[in-house]
Design a protein around this motif. Structure first.
Motif, short mmCIF file in Angstrom:
data_model
loop_
_atom_site.label_atom_id
_atom_site.label_comp_id
_atom_site.label_asym_id
_atom_site.label_seq_id
_atom_site.Cartn_x
_atom_site.Cartn_y
_atom_site.Cartn_z
N SER A 34 0.83 -1.21 0.00
CA SER A 34 0.00 0.00 0.00
C SER A 34 0.86 1.25 0.00
O SER A 34 0.58 2.23 -0.72
CB SER A 34 -0.92 0.00 1.23
OG SER A 34 -1.80 -1.10 1.21
N MET A 35 1.92 1.24 0.80
CA MET A 35 2.82 2.38 0.86
C MET A 35 3.55 2.58 -0.48
O MET A 35 3.71 3.70 -0.95
CB MET A 35 3.82 2.19 1.99
CG MET A 35 3.19 2.09 3.37
SD MET A 35 2.20 3.54 3.82
CE MET A 35 3.48 4.77 3.94
N MET A 37 2.46 1.64 -3.44
CA MET A 37 1.47 2.15 -4.39
C MET A 37 1.22 3.64 -4.18
O MET A 37 1.16 4.42 -5.14
CB MET A 37 0.15 1.39 -4.24
CG MET A 37 0.06 0.12 -5.04
SD MET A 37 0.01 0.38 -6.83
CE MET A 37 -1.54 1.27 -7.01
N GLY A 38 1.04 4.02 -2.93
CA GLY A 38 0.77 5.43 -2.63
C GLY A 38 1.87 6.34 -3.14
O GLY A 38 1.61 7.38 -3.76
N GLY A 47 -1.86 5.99 0.45
CA GLY A 47 -1.13 4.76 0.70
C GLY A 47 -1.21 4.38 2.17
O GLY A 47 -1.42 3.21 2.51
N MET A 109 -5.44 3.92 -6.55
CA MET A 109 -5.60 3.46 -5.17
C MET A 109 -6.96 2.78 -4.98
O MET A 109 -7.08 1.81 -4.24
CB MET A 109 -5.44 4.62 -4.19
CG MET A 109 -4.06 5.25 -4.20
SD MET A 109 -2.68 4.08 -3.98
CE MET A 109 -3.01 3.41 -2.35
#
Length: 200
Positions: A34-35, A37-38, A47, A109
């Motif tokens: 997630s981080m 991607m962000g 993210g 996202m």
């Protein structure tokens, strides 16, 4: 001396398997991905938000279940403990997705969270309807890898090598069969990849 050497080797293998299982845990992989991607889409705040919804909160729910003696361990190895948990996690992720849509988060996202939601739904269906403990570890590992390859760079496909290693650790520790880790990986990769590609 030979027996000691064999014992040492087994200890190293066991420790390696445990380390791979912990590092490759779904909540850990979801937070890291997630981080990534962000940052990749220029929305690190989102993210963090997705990391909380897909990693921090799920682990919090599991720990709360352990404190109430409803869940035996943080990997939720008993299949009968997974049914309600998966429903709760689906609600959490769906809630996060609604927030993203209402707040006009970047489409990448939203697609990332949607991919995770669909992959989790597939795992829940296999677990509940077929009463088969498909591996969420390998599902998340393969699914996240495919999504990062689609969203960030095809070079991320090289990290697919981690999925069979994580799968081996789950089988070695006696938490899954080979079939469960293979099906988990295939289901995760297909569900997450197709969902992301159809939205982003």
């Amino acid at each position: 001396m030979t027996d000691l050497g064999v014992q040492d080797r087994r200890t190293v293998i066991d420790v390696t398997a445990r380390a791979l299982t912990e590092v490759g845990a779904p909540w850990v992989v979801n937070i890291v991905a997630s981080m990534i991607m962000g940052v990749a889409v220029g929305a690190p705040g989102w993210g963090v938000f997705v990391a909380v919804c897909a990693g921090v909160v799920p682990m919090g729910v599991i720990l709360a279940g352990m404190r109430r003696a409803r869940i035996g361990d943080h990997h939720v190895t008993r299949i009968d403990e997974r049914h309600l948990l998966m429903v709760v996690l689906l609600v959490v992720v769906l809630g996060g997705l609604v927030v993203q849509i209402v707040a006009h988060a970047p489409i990448e996202m939203i697609a990332f969270m949607s991919a995770g939601l669909v992959a989790l739904l597939v795992a829940a269906v296999i677990t509940s309807l077929f009463h088969w403990k498909v591996s969420v570890h390998t599902g998340v590992s393969a699914g996240v890898t495919v999504v990062l390859a689609l969203a960030v760079s095809p070079w991320w496909l090289l990290t697919l090598v981690l999925t069979p290693l994580i799968g081996w650790s789950r089988v070695h520790l006696g938490d899954h069969t080979r079939g469960q880790v293979v099906v988990g990986a295939l289901a995760g990769a297909l569900a997450a990849g197709l969902t992301y590609a159809s939205i982003a």
